[in-house]
Design an enzyme around this catalytic site. Structure first.
Site, PDB file in Angstrom:
ATOM      1  N   HIS A  10       3.018 -11.400  -8.772  1.00  0.00           N
ATOM      2  CA  HIS A  10       2.257 -10.228  -9.205  1.00  0.00           C
ATOM      3  C   HIS A  10       1.821  -9.539  -7.918  1.00  0.00           C
ATOM      4  CE1 HIS A  10      -0.330  -7.895 -12.059  1.00  0.00           C
ATOM      5  NE2 HIS A  10      -0.821  -7.537 -10.882  1.00  0.00           N
ATOM      6  N   ASP A  39       7.457  -7.477 -19.422  1.00  0.00           N
ATOM      7  CA  ASP A  39       6.008  -7.640 -19.238  1.00  0.00           C
ATOM      8  C   ASP A  39       5.268  -7.282 -20.515  1.00  0.00           C
ATOM      9  OD1 ASP A  39       3.660  -8.329 -17.959  1.00  0.00           O
ATOM     10  OD2 ASP A  39       3.433  -6.391 -16.960  1.00  0.00           O
ATOM     11  N   HIS A  95       4.902 -12.180 -21.768  1.00  0.00           N
ATOM     12  CA  HIS A  95       3.670 -12.884 -22.166  1.00  0.00           C
ATOM     13  C   HIS A  95       3.721 -13.160 -23.657  1.00  0.00           C
ATOM     14  CE1 HIS A  95       1.688 -11.978 -18.296  1.00  0.00           C
ATOM     15  NE2 HIS A  95       2.442 -10.894 -18.344  1.00  0.00           N
ATOM     16  N   HIS A 115      10.511 -11.470 -17.876  1.00  0.00           N
ATOM     17  CA  HIS A 115       9.046 -11.477 -17.652  1.00  0.00           C
ATOM     18  C   HIS A 115       8.357 -11.163 -18.974  1.00  0.00           C
ATOM     19  CE1 HIS A 115       5.364 -10.481 -15.044  1.00  0.00           C
ATOM     20  NE2 HIS A 115       4.968 -10.367 -16.312  1.00  0.00           N
ATOM     21  N   LYS A 153       4.557 -18.846 -10.745  1.00  0.00           N
ATOM     22  CA  LYS A 153       3.994 -17.492 -10.700  1.00  0.00           C
ATOM     23  C   LYS A 153       2.779 -17.425  -9.789  1.00  0.00           C
ATOM     24  CE  LYS A 153       3.406 -13.189 -11.956  1.00  0.00           C
ATOM     25  NZ  LYS A 153       3.228 -12.595 -13.253  1.00  0.00           N
ATOM     26  N   HIS A 203       7.548  -6.709 -12.257  1.00  0.00           N
ATOM     27  CA  HIS A 203       7.136  -5.373 -12.682  1.00  0.00           C
ATOM     28  C   HIS A 203       6.884  -4.429 -11.496  1.00  0.00           C
ATOM     29  CE1 HIS A 203       3.333  -7.382 -11.997  1.00  0.00           C
ATOM     30  NE2 HIS A 203       3.343  -7.996 -13.150  1.00  0.00           N
TER      31      HIS A 203
HETATM   32  C1  NCD Z   1      -0.632  -8.938 -18.394  1.00  0.00           C
HETATM   33  C2  NCD Z   1      -1.387  -9.752 -19.450  1.00  0.00           C
HETATM   34  O1  NCD Z   1      -2.112  -9.170 -20.268  1.00  0.00           O
HETATM   35  O2  NCD Z   1      -1.244 -10.978 -19.460  1.00  0.00           O
HETATM   36  N1  NCD Z   1      -1.142  -7.596 -18.417  1.00  0.00           N
HETATM   37  C3  NCD Z   1      -0.484  -6.489 -17.981  1.00  0.00           C
HETATM   38  O3  NCD Z   1      -1.088  -5.419 -17.974  1.00  0.00           O
HETATM   39  N2  NCD Z   1       0.762  -6.536 -17.595  1.00  0.00           N
HETATM   40  C4  NCD Z   1      -0.759  -9.590 -17.069  1.00  0.00           C
HETATM   41  C5  NCD Z   1       0.130  -8.996 -16.007  1.00  0.00           C
HETATM   42  O4  NCD Z   1       1.351  -9.149 -16.053  1.00  0.00           O
HETATM   43  O5  NCD Z   1      -0.398  -8.363 -15.094  1.00  0.00           O
HETATM   44 ZN    ZN Z   2       3.039  -9.828 -16.762  1.00  0.00          ZN
END
Ligand code: NCD
Ligand code: ZN
Length: 341
Positions: free
Chosen positions: A133, A244, A15, A13, A96, A171
Site C-alpha cells: 500500500h 481493490d 477485500h 487485489h 502485504k 492500486h
Molecule cells: C480498503 C479497505 O476498506 O479495506 N479501502 C480502500 O479504500 N481501498 C483498504 C485499502 O486497500 O486501502
Molecule cells: Zn485494498
C-alpha cells in the site's frame, strides 16, 4: 463488437471481509474470477499462516456450490512478523505491507520497515511477493501526494536493498507510480483498479460530497487517470487487474467520518471492459485481466472462459444484506456490458 469471450480473469487485489459481509460479497467475485489475492486487513488482521488457512476455509465455505473459486491468501506484515512465518504453506501467496495508519484496519501495520528486513530477506529467498500500500501517512504530506512521496522515501530504498524481491505496487494511482514501475526491473509490477481508471477526483464532489467515491488511495487528477489508462491498455505485462473492491456498510460510508473503499465487485469485469473499449483496446483486455497477473505470480493461466455481452442494464441502488445495506459502485446508473451466464 457485441460479444467478447476471454480467458477467465483473476482479481489480484480484493477485500472480502469476514462473517455476514464475507458471505454476501464472495458470490459476486466468484461468478467472474477464478482466483483472487485476498487482502489480510481484517480486524484483527491475518498475521499468521494458521490464521490465513482458517480464513481461506471460511471463504470456501461461502462459495456457491456451482462455482470454482480459489482464494489466494496473504499475510499482514507487522513490526513483529517473524521470518519463520514465510514459506510454511503454499496457500499463502504474498505478504502485504500497510504503513501503519494508511488505510482501513492498518493500525497494526508497519511503523518502521527496517524492522521487517529479516522477513523481506526470507521472502526474497522464497520468492514470495511483497504487496505494497504505497502511501506515506505523515500528516504534513498532502493526501494527493502520498503515493509519490512513498515511492521516493520507501519504495526506492526497499527495492534497491532487495533487488530479487518481487513487489506489487497495489492500486497505483499516479503517473509517478506508473513511471516508477515501468522504469524498474521486471520483478516490480502494479495492480490497477477499475475505479481509478474510470474516475478522477472531481467525482468526489459532483453536485455535493460523494462518500461512495471515497477510497484510498484517493482519486487523483485527470492527468493521472489518463496515465493509468495508458498503462493498463498498453500491453505492458507489469500492469494487471486488481479491483481493490472494498465493501463497507452504507451507514459506515454515509457518515461524519466515512470509511474508505468502493464496492466494485458486483460488475468488476464489465467496468474494466468499458475502460478498454473507450480506449480502443478491447483486444488487450484479456492479457491485462487474465494473463499478466498469473504470469507474475508464477501460476498457470486459467483454462476456461467468460463471455461479455453488450447489454445496457442498471446497477441496483443498494444491495440489502442480512444485517446491513451495501451501495455498489455506480449505484442506480447504467452499465454497457454484461457478463453472460
Ligand atoms: C480498503 C479497505 O476498506 O479495506 N479501502 C480502500 O479504500 N481501498 C483498504 C485499502 O486497500 O486501502
Ligand atoms: Zn485494498
Amino acid at each position: 463488437m457485441n460479444s467478447l469471450t476471454i480467458t477467465r480473469p483473476d482479481d489480484w487485489h480484493l477485500h472480502l471481509r469476514d462473517g455476514d459481509m464475507l458471505a454476501a460479497v464472495v458470490p459476486d467475485t466468484a461468478r467472474q474470477f477464478a482466483r483472487a489475492i485476498v487482502m489480510p486487513n481484517l480486524d484483527p488482521p491475518v498475521t499468521t499462516t494458521e490464521q490465513a488457512i482458517a480464513y481461506r476455509r471460511r471463504i470456501l465455505d461461502v462459495v456457491p456450490g456451482e462455482l470454482n473459486f480459489d482464494p489466494l491468501m496473504t499475510l499482514y506484515l507487522t513490526d513483529q512478523t517473524s521470518p519463520d512465518e514465510i514459506g510454511i504453506d503454499p496457500c499463502v501467496h504474498a505478504v502485504k505491507w500497510y504503513p501503519a495508519g494508511a488505510t482501513t484496519n492498518s493500525s497494526r501495520g508497519v511503523s518502521d520497515i527496517s524492522r521487517c528486513y529479516g522477513v523481506l530477506e526470507k521472502m526474497q529467498q522464497h520468492d514470495v511477493p511483497l504487496l505494497v500500500h504505497g502511501e506515506v501517512t505523515d500528516a504534513d504530506v498532502d493526501v494527493f501526494d502520498r503515493e509519490q512521496v512513498f515511492i521516493e522515501r520507501y519504495l526506492v530504498p526497499v527495492t534497491e536493498r532487495f533487488p530479487g524481491l518481487r513487489v506489487v505496487l497495489e492500486h497505483v494511482t499516479t503517473s509517478q507510480g506508473v513511471e516508477f514501475v515501468k522504469a524498474s526491473s521486471d520483478r516490480i509490477a502494479a495492480t490497477i483498479t477499475a475505479h481509478h481508471l474510470l474516475l478522477n477526483r472531481n467525482a468526489l464532489f459532483t453536485g455535493g460530497l460523494r462518500p461512495h467515491h471515497y477510497c484510498l488511495p484517493v482519486l487523483k487528477r485527470e492527468e493521472h487517470r489518463r496515465a493509468l489508462v495508458e498503462a493498463a491498455t498498453s500491453g505492458n505485462p507489469k500492469f494487471f487487474l486488481g479491483t481493490d473492491s472494498a465493501p463497507h456498510a452504507k451507514n459506515a460510508k454515509e457518515s461524519g467520518c466515512g470509511c474508505a473503499g468502493m464496492y466494485t465487485a458486483l460488475a468488476a469485469v464489465e467496468l474494466y471492459t468499458e475502460v478498454f473499449e473507450e480506449a480502443g483496446a478491447l483486444d488487450r483486455l484479456e492479457a491485462f485481466a487474465s494473463f499478466y497477473g498469473a504470469d507474475f505470480y508464477g501460476l498457470p493461466r486459467n483454462s476456461d472462459t467468460i463471455t461479455l455481452q453488450r447489454e445496457a442494464w442498471r446497477v441496483p441502488e443498494v444491495l440489502s444484506l442480512d444485517h446491513a445495506e451495501l451501495v455498489p459502485f455506480r449505484a442506480a446508473e447504467m452499465m454497457q456490458w454484461k457478463l453472460a451466464g
